[in-house]
Design an enzyme around this catalytic site. Structure first.
Site, short mmCIF file in Angstrom:
data_model
loop_
_atom_site.label_atom_id
_atom_site.label_comp_id
_atom_site.label_asym_id
_atom_site.label_seq_id
_atom_site.Cartn_x
_atom_site.Cartn_y
_atom_site.Cartn_z
N LYS A 123 79.26 26.16 22.34
CA LYS A 123 79.80 24.82 22.03
C LYS A 123 81.18 24.97 21.39
O LYS A 123 82.11 24.27 21.75
CB LYS A 123 78.86 24.11 21.06
CG LYS A 123 79.45 22.88 20.38
CD LYS A 123 78.47 22.19 19.45
CE LYS A 123 78.47 22.76 18.06
NZ LYS A 123 79.60 22.40 17.19
N ARG B 197 86.33 17.77 5.01
CA ARG B 197 86.88 18.62 6.07
C ARG B 197 88.40 18.40 6.14
O ARG B 197 88.90 17.71 6.99
CB ARG B 197 86.21 18.29 7.40
CG ARG B 197 84.68 18.29 7.39
CD ARG B 197 84.09 19.67 7.19
NE ARG B 197 84.30 20.55 8.31
CZ ARG B 197 83.52 20.63 9.38
NH1 ARG B 197 82.50 19.82 9.48
NH2 ARG B 197 83.77 21.47 10.35
C1 EPZ Z 1 84.64 25.49 12.85
O1 EPZ Z 1 84.91 24.35 12.07
C2 EPZ Z 1 83.30 25.25 13.53
N1 EPZ Z 1 83.37 24.07 14.38
C3 EPZ Z 1 82.20 25.06 12.48
O2 EPZ Z 1 80.97 24.93 13.19
C4 EPZ Z 1 82.15 26.31 11.61
O3 EPZ Z 1 81.18 26.12 10.60
C5 EPZ Z 1 83.53 26.54 10.98
O4 EPZ Z 1 84.53 26.65 12.02
C6 EPZ Z 1 83.57 27.82 10.16
O5 EPZ Z 1 83.23 28.91 10.97
C7 EPZ Z 1 83.92 24.19 15.62
O6 EPZ Z 1 84.37 25.24 16.02
C8 EPZ Z 1 83.90 22.95 16.47
P1 EPZ Z 1 87.36 25.83 9.34
P2 EPZ Z 1 86.38 24.18 11.39
O7 EPZ Z 1 88.64 25.09 9.51
O8 EPZ Z 1 87.40 24.82 12.21
C9 EPZ Z 1 88.72 24.76 4.94
C10 EPZ Z 1 78.98 23.90 13.83
O9 EPZ Z 1 77.90 23.82 13.22
N2 EPZ Z 1 89.92 24.15 5.55
O10 EPZ Z 1 87.29 27.24 9.80
O11 EPZ Z 1 86.52 22.75 11.05
C11 EPZ Z 1 87.44 24.02 5.32
O12 EPZ Z 1 87.20 22.91 4.48
C12 EPZ Z 1 80.27 23.68 13.10
O13 EPZ Z 1 79.09 24.20 15.05
C13 EPZ Z 1 90.93 23.69 4.72
O14 EPZ Z 1 90.85 23.79 3.49
O15 EPZ Z 1 86.19 25.01 10.05
C14 EPZ Z 1 86.41 25.10 5.13
O16 EPZ Z 1 86.07 25.19 3.77
C15 EPZ Z 1 80.04 23.21 11.68
N3 EPZ Z 1 92.04 23.12 5.29
C16 EPZ Z 1 87.13 26.38 5.58
O17 EPZ Z 1 88.53 26.06 5.49
C17 EPZ Z 1 92.19 23.03 6.65
O18 EPZ Z 1 93.22 22.52 7.12
C18 EPZ Z 1 86.83 26.85 6.98
O19 EPZ Z 1 86.92 25.71 7.81
C19 EPZ Z 1 91.14 23.50 7.48
C20 EPZ Z 1 90.02 24.07 6.91
#
Ligand code: EPZ
Length: 422
Positions: free
Chosen positions: A22, A121
């Protein structure tokens, strides 16, 4: 609204097949916007989140349809670069149209993604990245408006690290904006998840020039145009880990097809520490546990560390361990909605700041429980298969976002899960 009624405990046996990832398919569907013409993802999983992305792309002017050859995205026309609030708020991953629309149309208006049950997020790092490429950003009643200069985006050196390490979709967005920018872009502290590498490989198949794939440093040489592509995505490592946990919790042996253990080394390390046999068998793996579940400490981290998307499932497994475990969540500190629900099933879990102390119990007892996010729901299904009695899981739509008819796959190997519309 559907619920699951799950009779437990059950033993499983046989083989399950993992769908296409996904979290690969979602950004790759967005990447199709970069190339006029028809791209195809032969093994795009048929999930609620994929259908949400289809609707979003159609609202942008693209045409998307699924047939037995897979998911076809016709991005010949992309004439409305606006990510509508009602569509974007359904799914966080909608944010990954930002990069491609900036690159293709020079402008994008997308609603700020809402929070969800795993915490807020933010997208500040996404915006930092596209600003570095020359985009101007402003907020307009709940929408992010990003505009590229008249001459287009220009390559830059960008650090994409944040307080929680790298960002998966942030790396995707900046990569998709940079592939058509003038000059070279260097992304330092890029996310290394296999799904990010899958997107980069797909972009290169479309004619992009990305080096350092799979490493924290990506070097992207901008090109003038990209061409549509036929690109099958990798197997879903999170679905695979969920099925291995199912085998372990029910003291069973399962064959899991279409999973690549090379993408799951932190996960197999923890499974083996717990006592689960996990062996590659060429076209996937075989998982078995026939004996005690050993306690283990788990800390979620960016790849190649232990994935946050398997934290809830492992907590359900460790709830039955013979001893105490500590589960620490370093990516989404609020991602513990499943703790109270598992405790309703006689687990003994205590939240202590960013960690949960898991005191193993002899058995779980069936109860009515509430799904909250995609992966917490999966943990409750696993617990229901191991618990004594009939567990009722409400709000099953959460699980449908990321698992295609999970009850059919599990029932085929011995589970007793009934989907009931209420
Ligand atoms: C991706 O989300 C996945 N979703 C998530 O899977 C997964 O849990 C996550 O990566 C971490 O591996 C998809 O790929 C569609 P991040 P994403 O940006 O990209 C912080 C599932 O169950 N952050 O890597 O949104 C954020 O808050 C989903 O399939 C900032 O601070 O996650 C988090 O604490 C749930 N500022 C950390 O970084 C930003 O601009 C990692 O988030 C972006 C993120």
């Amino acid at each position: 609204m559907d619920i699951f009624e799950i009779d437990g405990p059950t033993r499983l046996s046989g083989s399950v097949e993992v769908a296409g990832s996904k979290n690969s398919a979602l950004p790759i569907i967005a990447a199709a916007l970069l190339a006029p013409g028809v791209s195809n993802i032969p093994n795009a999983p048929d999930l609620a989140d994929i259908r949400s992305m289809q609707m979003l792309l159609e609202s942008l002017g693209a045409r998307v349809h699924r047939d037995k050859a897979g998911l076809h995205v016709d991005a010949t026309t992309v004439d409305n670069p606006v990510g509508d609030y009602d569509l974007v708020r359904k799914m966080r991953a909608s944010i990954c149209i930002l990069g491609p629309l900036l690159a293709r149309c020079g402008r994008v208006k997308i609603s700020m993604p809402g929070g969800c049950s795993i915490g807020d997020r933010p997208v500040d790092i996404h915006l930092r990245g596209v600003k570095a490429l020359g985009a101007k950003i402003h907020l307009e009643n709940g929408y992010i408006v990003a505009e590229a200069p008249a001459g287009g985006l220009t390559g830059a050196e960008i650090f994409l690290g944040g307080p929680f390490g790298s960002t998966v979709l942030g790396t995707d967005n900046v990569m998709m904006a940079a592939v058509l920018a003038k000059g070279t872009t260097v992304i330092e502290s890029a996310a290394c998840e296999p799904e990010v590498a899958d997107l980069a490989n797909c972009l290169n198949a479309m004619g992009a020039k990305i080096q350092g794939i799979g490493s924290p440093r990506l070097v992207i040489e901008g090109v003038k145009r990209l061409k549509p592509v036929v690109y099958p995505v990798i197997g879903d490592r999170i679905e695979a880990g969920t099925f291995i946990a199912a085998a372990a919790m029910t003291q069973s042996r399962l064959k899991i097809k279409n999973c690549d253990l090379n993408h799951m080394m932190a996960v197999t390390d923890r499974f083996r520490h717990i006592g689960v046999q996990v062996e590659s068998n060429g076209h996937g793996c075989e998982a078995a546990l026939d004996g005690p579940i050993e306690p283990a400490d788990i800390t979620t981290q960016p790849y190649p560390g232990f994935p946050t998307d398997l934290q809830a499932q492992f907590m359900a497994l460790l709830a039955l361990a013979r001893g105490n475990s500590v589960v620490t969540e370093k990516i989404f500190p609020d991602r513990f909605m499943h703790v109270a629900e598992l405790n309703r099933m006689a687990a003994n879990l205590r939240k202590e700041g960013p960690s949960v102390i898991v005191a193993g119990v002899e058995k779980l007892i069936a109860a009515p429980v509430m799904a909250s996010d995609l992966r917490a729901s999966a943990a409750l299904v696993l617990a229901g298969m191991a618990a004594e009695g009939k567990t009722v899981v409400q709000r099953v739509y959460h699980i449908d976002r990321g698992y295609y008819r999970i009850e059919e796959k599990l029932n085929k190997v011995g589970a007793k899960i009934r989907r009931v519309s209420v």
